[in-house]
Design a protein around this motif. Structure first.
Motif, PDB file in Angstrom:
ATOM      1  N   ARG A   1       0.842  -1.199   0.000  1.00  0.00           N
ATOM      2  CA  ARG A   1       0.000   0.000   0.000  1.00  0.00           C
ATOM      3  C   ARG A   1       0.872   1.243   0.000  1.00  0.00           C
ATOM      4  NH1 ARG A   1      -5.190  -0.644   3.597  1.00  0.00           N
ATOM      5  NH2 ARG A   1      -5.139   1.543   3.073  1.00  0.00           N
ATOM      6  N   HIS A   2       0.446   2.238  -0.731  1.00  0.00           N
ATOM      7  CA  HIS A   2       1.151   3.521  -0.769  1.00  0.00           C
ATOM      8  C   HIS A   2       0.979   4.210   0.577  1.00  0.00           C
ATOM      9  CE1 HIS A   2       1.833   7.726  -1.845  1.00  0.00           C
ATOM     10  NE2 HIS A   2       2.585   7.247  -2.816  1.00  0.00           N
ATOM     11  N   ILE A   3       2.004   4.868   1.056  1.00  0.00           N
ATOM     12  CA  ILE A   3       1.980   5.494   2.380  1.00  0.00           C
ATOM     13  C   ILE A   3       0.802   6.443   2.539  1.00  0.00           C
ATOM     14  CG2 ILE A   3       3.571   7.357   1.723  1.00  0.00           C
ATOM     15  CD1 ILE A   3       3.501   5.711   5.114  1.00  0.00           C
ATOM     16  N   LEU A   4       0.407   7.123   1.486  1.00  0.00           N
ATOM     17  CA  LEU A   4      -0.674   8.100   1.598  1.00  0.00           C
ATOM     18  C   LEU A   4      -2.018   7.456   1.939  1.00  0.00           C
ATOM     19  CD1 LEU A   4       0.262  10.388  -1.414  1.00  0.00           C
ATOM     20  CD2 LEU A   4       0.769  10.732   1.001  1.00  0.00           C
ATOM     21  N   PHE A   5      -2.148   6.145   1.756  1.00  0.00           N
ATOM     22  CA  PHE A   5      -3.423   5.488   2.000  1.00  0.00           C
ATOM     23  C   PHE A   5      -3.425   4.605   3.244  1.00  0.00           C
ATOM     24  CE2 PHE A   5      -5.053   7.242  -1.660  1.00  0.00           C
ATOM     25  CZ  PHE A   5      -4.190   7.060  -2.714  1.00  0.00           C
ATOM     26  N   ASP A   6      -2.328   4.587   3.967  1.00  0.00           N
ATOM     27  CA  ASP A   6      -2.247   3.765   5.170  1.00  0.00           C
ATOM     28  C   ASP A   6      -2.865   4.522   6.342  1.00  0.00           C
ATOM     29  OD1 ASP A   6      -1.662   1.732   6.867  1.00  0.00           O
ATOM     30  OD2 ASP A   6       0.461   1.639   6.373  1.00  0.00           O
ATOM     31  N   ARG A   7      -3.736   3.870   7.115  1.00  0.00           N
ATOM     32  CA  ARG A   7      -4.446   4.546   8.204  1.00  0.00           C
ATOM     33  C   ARG A   7      -3.679   4.575   9.516  1.00  0.00           C
ATOM     34  NH1 ARG A   7     -10.715   3.073   7.209  1.00  0.00           N
ATOM     35  NH2 ARG A   7     -10.782   4.154   5.237  1.00  0.00           N
TER      36      ARG A   7
ATOM     37  N   VAL B   1       6.885  -0.586 -12.578  1.00  0.00           N
ATOM     38  CA  VAL B   1       7.074  -1.810 -11.794  1.00  0.00           C
ATOM     39  C   VAL B   1       5.859  -2.080 -10.900  1.00  0.00           C
ATOM     40  CG1 VAL B   1       8.515  -2.906 -10.022  1.00  0.00           C
ATOM     41  CG2 VAL B   1       9.580  -1.583 -11.857  1.00  0.00           C
ATOM     42  N   PHE B   2       5.266  -1.005 -10.379  1.00  0.00           N
ATOM     43  CA  PHE B   2       4.092  -1.100  -9.503  1.00  0.00           C
ATOM     44  C   PHE B   2       2.940  -0.352 -10.176  1.00  0.00           C
ATOM     45  CE2 PHE B   2       7.883  -0.958  -6.752  1.00  0.00           C
ATOM     46  CZ  PHE B   2       7.733  -2.147  -6.043  1.00  0.00           C
ATOM     47  N   PRO B   3       2.170  -1.007 -11.063  1.00  0.00           N
ATOM     48  CA  PRO B   3       1.133  -0.312 -11.834  1.00  0.00           C
ATOM     49  C   PRO B   3       0.109   0.446 -10.975  1.00  0.00           C
ATOM     50  CG  PRO B   3       1.502  -2.499 -12.716  1.00  0.00           C
ATOM     51  CD  PRO B   3       2.297  -2.411 -11.449  1.00  0.00           C
ATOM     52  N   ALA B   4      -0.117   0.025  -9.738  1.00  0.00           N
ATOM     53  CA  ALA B   4      -1.106   0.696  -8.885  1.00  0.00           C
ATOM     54  C   ALA B   4      -0.523   1.923  -8.175  1.00  0.00           C
ATOM     55  CB  ALA B   4      -1.649  -0.285  -7.842  1.00  0.00           C
ATOM     56  N   PHE B   5       0.767   2.201  -8.360  1.00  0.00           N
ATOM     57  CA  PHE B   5       1.375   3.342  -7.681  1.00  0.00           C
ATOM     58  C   PHE B   5       0.724   4.625  -8.199  1.00  0.00           C
ATOM     59  CE2 PHE B   5       4.566   6.498  -6.570  1.00  0.00           C
ATOM     60  CZ  PHE B   5       4.896   6.089  -5.285  1.00  0.00           C
ATOM     61  N   PRO B   6       0.228   5.484  -7.295  1.00  0.00           N
ATOM     62  CA  PRO B   6      -0.472   6.693  -7.747  1.00  0.00           C
ATOM     63  C   PRO B   6       0.471   7.730  -8.350  1.00  0.00           C
ATOM     64  CG  PRO B   6      -0.331   6.662  -5.364  1.00  0.00           C
ATOM     65  CD  PRO B   6       0.247   5.371  -5.846  1.00  0.00           C
ATOM     66  N   LYS B   7      -0.079   8.569  -9.203  1.00  0.00           N
ATOM     67  CA  LYS B   7       0.700   9.658  -9.796  1.00  0.00           C
ATOM     68  C   LYS B   7       1.079  10.639  -8.688  1.00  0.00           C
ATOM     69  CE  LYS B   7       0.579  13.260 -13.222  1.00  0.00           C
ATOM     70  NZ  LYS B   7      -0.171  14.018 -14.172  1.00  0.00           N
ATOM     71  N   PRO B   8       2.358  11.027  -8.625  1.00  0.00           N
ATOM     72  CA  PRO B   8       2.768  11.970  -7.584  1.00  0.00           C
ATOM     73  C   PRO B   8       2.070  13.317  -7.733  1.00  0.00           C
ATOM     74  CG  PRO B   8       4.677  10.955  -8.634  1.00  0.00           C
ATOM     75  CD  PRO B   8       3.472  10.581  -9.447  1.00  0.00           C
TER      76      PRO B   8
END
Length: 186
Positions: free
Chosen positions: A3-9, A124-131
């Motif tokens: 999970r991307h850090i921005l979405f971790d609770r 490499v990580f297709p689900a990585f969000p656009k910065p």
């Protein structure tokens, strides 16, 4: 899937991010001016950095993840550039406020660098969000903060020649550099 850090609770034990780390003279100058411009809060001079792109929060740093992140930047290329900070501000926060050095204006190379790293990770990580847009800053301390801004006695900066993948070990106040990439010619 990670999970991307921005979405971790919740706050994980390790936070991985790409950053530019200032050279020792930068930290020395900050140590010298902190008693003049600072807030009385503890200076975090051992972990000074400018975040380029947060990546992920994990309780355990898996070696395969580090290999995948470093592999994503294989062949990475970006020109070296200058960054200059001229003021101290306190970001808004719920508890202790980050007290940071800020640039006089947005810094286009920092944004382009974040986009370049983000595109490499997305391959490499297709689900990585656009910065998103980067607010160039270097966190010096956490505390009650202050309103407005404080100008530095003189602008402070460095020539960014490389970036690093950093593991910020939460609760220990330490950063571990996991990999480093040299930027293009000066």
């Amino acid at each position: 899937m990670t999970r991307h850090i921005l979405f971790d609770r919740r706050r994980p034990r390790h936070i991985l991010f790409f950053a530019a780390v200032p050279p020792p003279p930068f930290a020395t100058y900050v140590q010298q001016i902190w008693p003049i411009i600072g807030t009385g809060d503890r200076l975090r001079d051992r972990t000074l950095h400018m975040t380029i792109l947060p990546v992920i929060g994990k309780d355990v740093v898996d070696p395969w993840l580090v290999r995948a992140l470093t592999g994503a930047l294989a062949g990475f290329s970006f020109p070296a550039f200058d960054i200059t900070f001229d003021r101290l501000v306190a970001f808004k926060a719920r508890k202790k406020r980050p007290i940071v050095l800020r640039t006089p204006e947005a810094n286009a190379p920092v944004d382009r660098l974040a986009q370049t790293v983000g595109r490499a990770l997305k391959r490499v990580f297709p689900a990585f969000p656009k910065p998103g847009k980067v607010t160039p800053h270097v966190t010096l301390a956490y505390g009650a903060g202050f309103d407005g801004e404080r100008l530095l006695p003189a602008p402070l900066g460095w020539h960014i020649r490389d970036i690093a993948l950093i593991d910020s070990v939460q609760g220990e106040g330490r950063h571990i550099q996991l990999a480093r990439w040299r930027l293009g010619s000066d």
